[in-house]
Design a protein around this motif. Structure first.
Motif, PDB file in Angstrom:
ATOM      1  N   SER A 295       0.951  -1.203  -0.144  1.00 30.47           N
ATOM      2  CA  SER A 295       0.151   0.180   0.115  1.00 30.47           C
ATOM      3  C   SER A 295       0.907   1.367   0.118  1.00 30.47           C
ATOM      4  CB  SER A 295      -0.999  -0.129   1.215  1.00 30.47           C
ATOM      5  OG  SER A 295       0.078  -0.144   2.225  1.00 30.47           O
ATOM      6  N   ASP A 296       2.082   1.000   0.303  1.00 32.10           N
ATOM      7  CA  ASP A 296       2.997   2.123   0.086  1.00 32.10           C
ATOM      8  C   ASP A 296       3.689   2.756  -1.052  1.00 32.10           C
ATOM      9  OD1 ASP A 296       2.824   2.559   3.097  1.00 32.10           O
ATOM     10  OD2 ASP A 296       4.302   1.158   3.446  1.00 32.10           O
ATOM     11  N   ILE A 297       3.628   1.951  -2.104  1.00 32.21           N
ATOM     12  CA  ILE A 297       4.067   1.995  -3.429  1.00 32.21           C
ATOM     13  C   ILE A 297       2.978   2.564  -4.519  1.00 32.21           C
ATOM     14  CG2 ILE A 297       6.035   0.552  -2.876  1.00 32.21           C
ATOM     15  CD1 ILE A 297       4.727  -1.417  -4.870  1.00 32.21           C
ATOM     16  N   VAL A 298       3.389   3.303  -5.431  1.00 33.56           N
ATOM     17  CA  VAL A 298       2.354   3.575  -6.426  1.00 33.56           C
ATOM     18  C   VAL A 298       2.385   2.565  -7.387  1.00 33.56           C
ATOM     19  CG1 VAL A 298       2.091   5.264  -8.248  1.00 33.56           C
ATOM     20  CG2 VAL A 298       2.679   6.130  -6.036  1.00 33.56           C
ATOM     21  N   GLY A 299       3.726   1.977  -7.919  1.00 32.35           N
ATOM     22  CA  GLY A 299       3.861   0.839  -8.751  1.00 32.35           C
ATOM     23  C   GLY A 299       5.227   0.352  -8.863  1.00 32.35           C
ATOM     24  N   VAL A 300       5.333  -0.649 -10.016  1.00 36.95           N
ATOM     25  CA  VAL A 300       6.392  -1.211 -10.154  1.00 36.95           C
ATOM     26  C   VAL A 300       7.146  -1.047 -11.368  1.00 36.95           C
ATOM     27  CG1 VAL A 300       7.584  -3.601 -10.156  1.00 36.95           C
ATOM     28  CG2 VAL A 300       5.656  -2.935  -8.424  1.00 36.95           C
ATOM     29  N   GLY A 301       8.418  -0.988 -11.544  1.00 36.82           N
ATOM     30  CA  GLY A 301       9.168  -0.971 -12.825  1.00 36.82           C
ATOM     31  C   GLY A 301       9.824  -2.151 -13.023  1.00 36.82           C
ATOM     32  N   MET A 302       9.857  -2.567 -14.182  1.00 38.02           N
ATOM     33  CA  MET A 302      10.343  -3.909 -14.200  1.00 38.02           C
ATOM     34  C   MET A 302      10.962  -4.059 -15.723  1.00 38.02           C
ATOM     35  SD  MET A 302       7.298  -6.585 -13.926  1.00 38.02           S
ATOM     36  CE  MET A 302       8.049  -8.091 -14.560  1.00 38.02           C
ATOM     37  N   GLY A 303      11.912  -5.002 -15.912  1.00 42.72           N
ATOM     38  CA  GLY A 303      12.436  -5.494 -17.357  1.00 42.72           C
ATOM     39  C   GLY A 303      12.327  -6.682 -17.685  1.00 42.72           C
ATOM     40  N   ALA A 304      12.216  -7.185 -18.783  1.00 34.93           N
ATOM     41  CA  ALA A 304      12.236  -8.527 -19.041  1.00 34.93           C
ATOM     42  C   ALA A 304      12.921  -8.559 -20.573  1.00 34.93           C
ATOM     43  CB  ALA A 304      10.765  -8.853 -19.499  1.00 34.93           C
ATOM     44  N   PRO A 305      13.592  -9.819 -20.795  1.00 35.69           N
ATOM     45  CA  PRO A 305      14.246 -10.067 -22.128  1.00 35.69           C
ATOM     46  C   PRO A 305      13.321 -10.119 -23.258  1.00 35.69           C
ATOM     47  CG  PRO A 305      14.246 -12.159 -20.782  1.00 35.69           C
ATOM     48  CD  PRO A 305      13.549 -10.988 -19.989  1.00 35.69           C
ATOM     49  N   GLY A 306      13.715  -9.702 -24.315  1.00 35.22           N
ATOM     50  CA  GLY A 306      13.170  -9.843 -25.565  1.00 35.22           C
ATOM     51  C   GLY A 306      12.614  -8.837 -26.194  1.00 35.22           C
ATOM     52  N   SER A 307      11.560  -8.945 -27.007  1.00 32.69           N
ATOM     53  CA  SER A 307      10.710  -7.775 -27.456  1.00 32.69           C
ATOM     54  C   SER A 307       9.621  -7.353 -26.766  1.00 32.69           C
ATOM     55  CB  SER A 307      10.404  -8.233 -28.962  1.00 32.69           C
ATOM     56  OG  SER A 307       9.738  -7.006 -29.557  1.00 32.69           O
ATOM     57  N   ILE A 308       9.544  -6.233 -26.196  1.00 30.61           N
ATOM     58  CA  ILE A 308       8.536  -5.774 -25.488  1.00 30.61           C
ATOM     59  C   ILE A 308       7.612  -4.559 -26.165  1.00 30.61           C
ATOM     60  CG2 ILE A 308       7.853  -4.915 -23.257  1.00 30.61           C
ATOM     61  CD1 ILE A 308       9.439  -7.557 -23.027  1.00 30.61           C
ATOM     62  N   ARG A 309       6.418  -4.639 -26.196  1.00 31.62           N
ATOM     63  CA  ARG A 309       5.481  -3.786 -26.549  1.00 31.62           C
ATOM     64  C   ARG A 309       4.445  -3.431 -25.564  1.00 31.62           C
ATOM     65  NH1 ARG A 309       4.117  -5.364 -31.760  1.00 31.62           N
ATOM     66  NH2 ARG A 309       6.373  -4.717 -32.433  1.00 31.62           N
ATOM     67  N   ASN A 310       4.174  -2.165 -25.186  1.00 32.06           N
ATOM     68  CA  ASN A 310       2.985  -1.736 -24.411  1.00 32.06           C
ATOM     69  C   ASN A 310       2.621  -3.033 -23.347  1.00 32.06           C
ATOM     70  OD1 ASN A 310       2.488   0.388 -26.018  1.00 32.06           O
ATOM     71  ND2 ASN A 310       1.541  -1.064 -27.782  1.00 32.06           N
ATOM     72  N   GLY A 311       3.643  -3.243 -22.781  1.00 32.55           N
ATOM     73  CA  GLY A 311       3.639  -4.141 -21.524  1.00 32.55           C
ATOM     74  C   GLY A 311       3.529  -5.609 -21.733  1.00 32.55           C
ATOM     75  N   ILE A 312       3.747  -5.809 -23.184  1.00 34.75           N
ATOM     76  CA  ILE A 312       3.286  -7.320 -23.708  1.00 34.75           C
ATOM     77  C   ILE A 312       4.877  -7.851 -23.914  1.00 34.75           C
ATOM     78  CG2 ILE A 312       2.391  -8.668 -25.546  1.00 34.75           C
ATOM     79  CD1 ILE A 312       0.202  -6.731 -25.409  1.00 34.75           C
ATOM     80  N   VAL A 313       5.184  -8.968 -23.633  1.00 36.58           N
ATOM     81  CA  VAL A 313       6.358  -9.693 -24.064  1.00 36.58           C
ATOM     82  C   VAL A 313       6.152 -10.361 -25.389  1.00 36.58           C
ATOM     83  CG1 VAL A 313       8.048 -11.697 -23.829  1.00 36.58           C
ATOM     84  CG2 VAL A 313       6.982 -10.068 -21.755  1.00 36.58           C
ATOM     85  N   ILE A 314       6.457  -9.719 -26.427  1.00 40.48           N
ATOM     86  CA  ILE A 314       6.169 -10.225 -27.932  1.00 40.48           C
ATOM     87  C   ILE A 314       6.795 -11.435 -28.114  1.00 40.48           C
ATOM     88  CG2 ILE A 314       6.264  -9.938 -30.428  1.00 40.48           C
ATOM     89  CD1 ILE A 314       4.348  -8.025 -28.794  1.00 40.48           C
ATOM     90  N   LYS A 315       8.156 -11.579 -27.679  1.00 40.91           N
ATOM     91  CA  LYS A 315       9.145 -13.048 -27.858  1.00 40.91           C
ATOM     92  C   LYS A 315      10.146 -12.647 -26.928  1.00 40.91           C
ATOM     93  CE  LYS A 315       9.323 -16.627 -30.249  1.00 40.91           C
ATOM     94  NZ  LYS A 315       8.711 -17.766 -30.117  1.00 40.91           N
ATOM     95  N   ALA A 316      10.531 -13.584 -26.185  1.00 35.45           N
ATOM     96  CA  ALA A 316      11.691 -13.688 -25.463  1.00 35.45           C
ATOM     97  C   ALA A 316      12.708 -15.033 -25.601  1.00 35.45           C
ATOM     98  CB  ALA A 316      11.379 -13.327 -23.893  1.00 35.45           C
ATOM     99  N   SER A 317      13.885 -14.827 -25.820  1.00 33.47           N
ATOM    100  CA  SER A 317      14.686 -16.063 -26.232  1.00 33.47           C
ATOM    101  C   SER A 317      14.823 -16.775 -24.761  1.00 33.47           C
ATOM    102  CB  SER A 317      16.108 -15.471 -26.826  1.00 33.47           C
ATOM    103  OG  SER A 317      16.716 -14.806 -25.902  1.00 33.47           O
ATOM    104  N   ASN A 318      14.696 -15.944 -23.695  1.00 30.37           N
ATOM    105  CA  ASN A 318      15.034 -16.777 -22.425  1.00 30.37           C
ATOM    106  C   ASN A 318      13.880 -17.582 -22.165  1.00 30.37           C
ATOM    107  OD1 ASN A 318      16.916 -14.559 -22.372  1.00 30.37           O
ATOM    108  ND2 ASN A 318      17.199 -14.630 -20.299  1.00 30.37           N
TER     109      ASN A 318
END
Length: 97
Positions: A37-60
């Protein structure tokens, strides 16, 4: 600020990975002595091609295609805002902090 590392297996399905991300986020918050409840949100990274919060394809994660990871993590964290970027871009942005 806190971080938590959790090993994964490339064959894991998105739901299992999201559950593990939720556990890791809660652990990181606990380590930082704050609650969800103390945070507004989360920032994160993921491998691969990312678009609009969607992992399009990730080699991992070879079985992942068009996985709405940001939405799934947001739901896991009770509707918190989740910003998802490519892992390299996220690491570069983190260097600014």
């Amino acid at each position: 600020m806190s971080n938590v590392r959790t090993p994964h297996e490339a064959k894991r399905d998105p739901e299992d990975v999201v559950r593990r991300i939720g556990v890791g986020c809660r652990r990181a918050l606990r380590n930082a002595s704050v609650g969800l409840s103390d945070i507004v949100g989360v920032g994160m990274g993921a491998p691969g091609s990312i678009r609009n919060g969607i992992v399009i394809k990730a080699s991992n994660f070879p079985t992942w295609e068009n996985v709405p990871l940001a939405r799934m993590v947001s739901e896991e964290l009770g509707g918190k805002l989740v910003i998802l970027n490519n892992d390299a871009d996220a690491a570069t942005a983190a260097e600014m902090w």
